[in-house]
Design a protein around this motif. Structure first.
Motif, PDB file in Angstrom:
ATOM      1  N   VAL A 187     -38.109   9.923  -0.815  1.00 12.79           N
ATOM      2  CA  VAL A 187     -38.746   9.609   0.469  1.00 12.79           C
ATOM      3  C   VAL A 187     -37.737   9.081   1.471  1.00 12.79           C
ATOM      4  CG1 VAL A 187     -40.985   9.172  -0.613  1.00 12.79           C
ATOM      5  CG2 VAL A 187     -39.399   7.270  -0.269  1.00 12.79           C
ATOM      6  N   THR A 188     -36.642   8.490   0.990  1.00 11.85           N
ATOM      7  CA  THR A 188     -35.608   7.992   1.903  1.00 11.85           C
ATOM      8  C   THR A 188     -34.755   9.135   2.433  1.00 11.85           C
ATOM      9  OG1 THR A 188     -35.511   5.872   0.723  1.00 11.85           O
ATOM     10  CG2 THR A 188     -33.651   6.422   2.142  1.00 11.85           C
ATOM     11  N   ALA A 189     -34.300   9.999   1.508  1.00 14.82           N
ATOM     12  CA  ALA A 189     -33.431  11.112   1.921  1.00 14.82           C
ATOM     13  C   ALA A 189     -34.157  12.108   2.809  1.00 14.82           C
ATOM     14  CB  ALA A 189     -32.872  11.809   0.694  1.00 14.82           C
ATOM     15  N   SER A 190     -35.458  12.288   2.582  1.00 16.08           N
ATOM     16  CA  SER A 190     -36.239  13.232   3.389  1.00 16.08           C
ATOM     17  C   SER A 190     -36.761  12.603   4.669  1.00 16.08           C
ATOM     18  CB  SER A 190     -37.411  13.775   2.565  1.00 16.08           C
ATOM     19  OG  SER A 190     -38.276  12.722   2.163  1.00 16.08           O
ATOM     20  N   THR A 191     -36.417  11.341   4.909  1.00 17.98           N
ATOM     21  CA  THR A 191     -36.801  10.569   6.112  1.00 17.98           C
ATOM     22  C   THR A 191     -38.301  10.324   6.201  1.00 17.98           C
ATOM     23  OG1 THR A 191     -37.032  12.471   7.616  1.00 17.98           O
ATOM     24  CG2 THR A 191     -34.827  11.548   7.359  1.00 17.98           C
ATOM     25  N   VAL A 192     -39.014  10.439   5.073  1.00 20.09           N
ATOM     26  CA  VAL A 192     -40.445  10.116   5.085  1.00 20.09           C
ATOM     27  C   VAL A 192     -40.619   8.608   5.189  1.00 20.09           C
ATOM     28  CG1 VAL A 192     -42.592  10.218   3.778  1.00 20.09           C
ATOM     29  CG2 VAL A 192     -41.059  12.190   3.813  1.00 20.09           C
ATOM     30  N   GLY A 193     -40.014   7.874   4.244  1.00 21.82           N
ATOM     31  CA  GLY A 193     -39.964   6.415   4.316  1.00 21.82           C
ATOM     32  C   GLY A 193     -41.305   5.726   4.424  1.00 21.82           C
ATOM     33  N   TYR A 194     -42.055   5.697   3.320  1.00 22.47           N
ATOM     34  CA  TYR A 194     -43.368   5.049   3.346  1.00 22.47           C
ATOM     35  C   TYR A 194     -43.269   3.534   3.528  1.00 22.47           C
ATOM     36  CZ  TYR A 194     -45.319   9.441   1.701  1.00 22.47           C
ATOM     37  OH  TYR A 194     -45.697  10.742   1.599  1.00 22.47           O
ATOM     38  N   GLY A 195     -42.178   2.907   3.112  1.00 26.71           N
ATOM     39  CA  GLY A 195     -42.026   1.466   3.278  1.00 26.71           C
ATOM     40  C   GLY A 195     -42.567   0.645   2.149  1.00 26.71           C
ATOM     41  N   ASP A 196     -43.070   1.280   1.085  1.00 27.72           N
ATOM     42  CA  ASP A 196     -43.606   0.526  -0.045  1.00 27.72           C
ATOM     43  C   ASP A 196     -42.506   0.036  -0.978  1.00 27.72           C
ATOM     44  OD1 ASP A 196     -43.069   3.158  -0.588  1.00 27.72           O
ATOM     45  OD2 ASP A 196     -44.670   3.421  -2.043  1.00 27.72           O
TER      46      ASP A 196
ATOM     47  N   LEU B  66     -27.175  -2.391   1.616  1.00 28.25           N
ATOM     48  CA  LEU B  66     -26.015  -1.535   1.842  1.00 28.25           C
ATOM     49  C   LEU B  66     -26.136  -0.224   1.061  1.00 28.25           C
ATOM     50  CD1 LEU B  66     -23.136  -4.194   1.735  1.00 28.25           C
ATOM     51  CD2 LEU B  66     -24.056  -3.027   3.752  1.00 28.25           C
ATOM     52  N   PHE B  67     -26.610  -0.331  -0.167  1.00 27.45           N
ATOM     53  CA  PHE B  67     -26.798   0.888  -0.954  1.00 27.45           C
ATOM     54  C   PHE B  67     -27.858   1.783  -0.316  1.00 27.45           C
ATOM     55  CE2 PHE B  67     -29.229   3.183  -4.207  1.00 27.45           C
ATOM     56  CZ  PHE B  67     -28.216   4.001  -4.703  1.00 27.45           C
ATOM     57  N   ALA B  68     -28.940   1.183   0.184  1.00 27.31           N
ATOM     58  CA  ALA B  68     -29.992   1.957   0.838  1.00 27.31           C
ATOM     59  C   ALA B  68     -29.457   2.696   2.061  1.00 27.31           C
ATOM     60  CB  ALA B  68     -31.149   1.037   1.231  1.00 27.31           C
ATOM     61  N   LEU B  69     -28.555   2.044   2.802  1.00 28.25           N
ATOM     62  CA  LEU B  69     -27.954   2.693   3.960  1.00 28.25           C
ATOM     63  C   LEU B  69     -27.145   3.928   3.541  1.00 28.25           C
ATOM     64  CD1 LEU B  69     -26.747  -0.394   6.059  1.00 28.25           C
ATOM     65  CD2 LEU B  69     -28.630   1.146   6.586  1.00 28.25           C
ATOM     66  N   SER B  70     -26.422   3.793   2.421  1.00 30.55           N
ATOM     67  CA  SER B  70     -25.648   4.941   1.946  1.00 30.55           C
ATOM     68  C   SER B  70     -26.567   6.082   1.520  1.00 30.55           C
ATOM     69  CB  SER B  70     -24.741   4.514   0.784  1.00 30.55           C
ATOM     70  OG  SER B  70     -25.497   4.209  -0.379  1.00 30.55           O
ATOM     71  N   VAL B  71     -27.715   5.739   0.924  1.00 24.08           N
ATOM     72  CA  VAL B  71     -28.673   6.775   0.530  1.00 24.08           C
ATOM     73  C   VAL B  71     -29.217   7.481   1.766  1.00 24.08           C
ATOM     74  CG1 VAL B  71     -30.923   7.205  -0.547  1.00 24.08           C
ATOM     75  CG2 VAL B  71     -29.310   5.633  -1.622  1.00 24.08           C
ATOM     76  N   VAL B  72     -29.473   6.727   2.833  1.00 22.61           N
ATOM     77  CA  VAL B  72     -29.973   7.332   4.071  1.00 22.61           C
ATOM     78  C   VAL B  72     -28.958   8.328   4.624  1.00 22.61           C
ATOM     79  CG1 VAL B  72     -30.586   6.880   6.475  1.00 22.61           C
ATOM     80  CG2 VAL B  72     -31.465   5.391   4.666  1.00 22.61           C
ATOM     81  N   VAL B  73     -27.692   7.923   4.692  1.00 19.55           N
ATOM     82  CA  VAL B  73     -26.663   8.789   5.267  1.00 19.55           C
ATOM     83  C   VAL B  73     -26.429  10.024   4.403  1.00 19.55           C
ATOM     84  CG1 VAL B  73     -24.231   8.947   5.920  1.00 19.55           C
ATOM     85  CG2 VAL B  73     -25.524   6.876   6.450  1.00 19.55           C
ATOM     86  N   ILE B  74     -26.174   9.797   3.102  1.00 24.43           N
ATOM     87  CA  ILE B  74     -25.863  10.912   2.206  1.00 24.43           C
ATOM     88  C   ILE B  74     -27.083  11.817   2.019  1.00 24.43           C
ATOM     89  CG2 ILE B  74     -25.184  11.521  -0.153  1.00 24.43           C
ATOM     90  CD1 ILE B  74     -23.562   8.943  -0.238  1.00 24.43           C
ATOM     91  N   GLY B  75     -28.250  11.209   1.841  1.00 25.31           N
ATOM     92  CA  GLY B  75     -29.468  11.992   1.581  1.00 25.31           C
ATOM     93  C   GLY B  75     -29.890  12.838   2.758  1.00 25.31           C
ATOM     94  N   THR B  76     -29.919  12.235   3.957  1.00 32.44           N
ATOM     95  CA  THR B  76     -30.342  13.009   5.133  1.00 32.44           C
ATOM     96  C   THR B  76     -29.337  14.115   5.451  1.00 32.44           C
ATOM     97  OG1 THR B  76     -29.303  11.326   6.537  1.00 32.44           O
ATOM     98  CG2 THR B  76     -31.672  11.137   6.164  1.00 32.44           C
ATOM     99  N   ALA B  77     -28.043  13.841   5.235  1.00 29.80           N
ATOM    100  CA  ALA B  77     -27.036  14.883   5.481  1.00 29.80           C
ATOM    101  C   ALA B  77     -27.220  16.048   4.516  1.00 29.80           C
ATOM    102  CB  ALA B  77     -25.639  14.284   5.337  1.00 29.80           C
ATOM    103  N   SER B  78     -27.468  15.758   3.242  1.00 30.15           N
ATOM    104  CA  SER B  78     -27.652  16.831   2.264  1.00 30.15           C
ATOM    105  C   SER B  78     -28.913  17.633   2.553  1.00 30.15           C
ATOM    106  CB  SER B  78     -27.707  16.249   0.850  1.00 30.15           C
ATOM    107  OG  SER B  78     -28.835  15.408   0.688  1.00 30.15           O
ATOM    108  N   PHE B  79     -29.988  16.958   2.975  1.00 25.42           N
ATOM    109  CA  PHE B  79     -31.216  17.673   3.338  1.00 25.42           C
ATOM    110  C   PHE B  79     -30.974  18.554   4.557  1.00 25.42           C
ATOM    111  CE2 PHE B  79     -33.784  15.298   0.410  1.00 25.42           C
ATOM    112  CZ  PHE B  79     -34.944  16.028   0.258  1.00 25.42           C
ATOM    113  N   ALA B  80     -30.202  18.067   5.512  1.00 32.63           N
ATOM    114  CA  ALA B  80     -29.922  18.862   6.709  1.00 32.63           C
ATOM    115  C   ALA B  80     -29.108  20.105   6.356  1.00 32.63           C
ATOM    116  CB  ALA B  80     -29.180  18.010   7.737  1.00 32.63           C
TER     117      ALA B  80
END
Length: 387
Positions: A172-181, A191-205
């Motif tokens: 849900v983080t990499a796909s930018t859904v982000g439910y917040g639960d 910091l790790f979550a930020l890296s998941v956002v960057v790496i995950g969204t880039a790979s999905f793109a």
């Protein structure tokens, strides 16, 4: 014969699993939405199992739909996947014991023989480009990185205790859904979550771009007057029109009434014009082997060669005859002295329109009556003949 081919041919082997996919998904959704199941088999099949079959049935339907797209490309792996999923779909329909599951069971079982009969048609290996392989590897690496890291830091995340929770958070983080639960509870986890956002969204793109690329290519091919690979892959029982000239236009009008056909011409402007008229066309040299193979010459019922250049026609005939010696090739000779040459090149029938037209005109000029009726009769015979 044509009717039997329609019901048992490669197109049926693609269409039937696609219909099964839709039925499987719809049946699964209906089963999940039922509050109480009171079918006759309820005593033998627990309600929890029926509900589970509903969820898995929807997933099977989605997987079958993807496999059907693979079948359109004649992929061998798609054939094997479909062969496995059809019995699974039938079994899920039986387990769900719903009134709407009966068509699913019947159609799943009916699709199997058609799929088996067309096994040889689906012989292509998966051919992924370097960009697609890189995109898949990037996406898989991002998911593994996020899942492993989140699980390792599970004590520093809220609501993460299992690998399933870690994978869920990563997806849900990499796909930018982000439910917040699920949220980080420490600076390290943030910091790790930020890296998941960057790496995950880039790979999905990147993965999305590799999927959109073929779609854009398809639109460009259509704009240039080309059939797409998906349209070419399942051609069978069609007529190939090799080249385009003054004699070709009336031939296309006649073929449009009775047969599926594909025009192969090297002229991109002509191809674009034919494409606008919804005529299947491939922009390529008809005397080359590769475009004839792409146009499924081995499954064609006939080929028509009628341009204004007998020399080019002879090359096209020779290539077509070498690729499919049993193909019925009909040619029109612009010059009467080339009739025998085209026949030696491999044409089954060679007609000289100038010779026929001249004969009718002379006979009419000499007072012979009924020449127009003879011409009309010839046209009627051609309409009724089976290419």
């Amino acid at each position: 014969m044509d009717r039997r081919r329609d019901w048992l041919g490669a197109r049926a082997a693609v269409l039937l699993p696609a219909v099964v996919a839709v039925l499987s998904f719809a049946t699964g959704v209906v089963n999940i939405s039922q509050v109480v199941i009171t079918e006759p088999m309820f005593d033998f099949v627990p309600q929890s199992v029926q509900r589970a079959a509903g969820f898995t049935g929807a997933l099977t339907g989605f997987s079958l739909l993807l496999a059907a797209f693979g079948l359109r490309r004649r992929l061998r792996v798609a054939w094997f996947v479909t062969l496995v999923l059809l019995p699974v779909s039938a079994l899920q329909g039986v387990v769900q014991t719903s009134p709407v599951s009966l068509p699913l069971v019947v159609l799943s079982l009916v699709s199997l023989p058609t799929l088996l009969l067309n096994r040889k048609r689906f012989d292509r290996p998966v051919d992924l480009s370097a960009a697609q392989l890189a995109a898949g590897a990037a996406l898989l690496g991002a998911l593994v990185y996020g899942t492993a890291g989140t699980y390792a830091l599970r004590d520093e995340f809220n609501n993460v205790s299992t690998l399933t929770d870690a994978f869920y958070y990563t997806l849900v983080t990499a796909s930018t859904v982000g439910y917040g639960d699920v949220t980080p509870a420490s600076e390290q986890a943030t910091l790790f979550a930020l890296s998941v956002v960057v790496i995950g969204t880039a790979s999905f793109a990147i993965a999305l771009g590799s999927l959109l690329g073929p779609a854009i290519e398809k639109r460009l091919s259509e704009a240039l007057g080309n059939m797409t690979d998906a349209q070419l892959d399942l051609l069978e029982g069609h007529v190939l029109v090799l080249g385009y000239g003054d004699l070709t236009e009336p031939i296309l009008d006649e073929l449009a009434k009775s047969a599926e056909f594909v025009v192969i011409t090297p002229d991109s402007e002509t191809a674009a014009r034919l494409q606008k008229r919804d005529i299947a066309v491939l922009t390529a040299n008809p005397s080359d082997e590769e475009p004839l193979r792409r146009a499924a010459i081995e499954d064609a019922r006939a080929a028509v060669v009628a341009t204004d250049d007998d020399a080019e026609d002879a090359l096209s005939i020779l290539t077509a005859h070498n690729l499919n010696p049993d193909l019925n090739i009909v040619a029109a000779a612009t010059d009467r002295e080339n009739v025998e040459k085209l026949r030696r090149a491999g044409a089954s029938t060679v007609i000289s329109p100038a010779l026929i037209g001249g004969h009718l005109l002379v006979q009419s000029a000499m007072g012979r009556q009924g020449m127009e009726n003879i011409a009309d009769h010839l046209l009627d015979v051609e309409r009724e003949s089976d290419l």
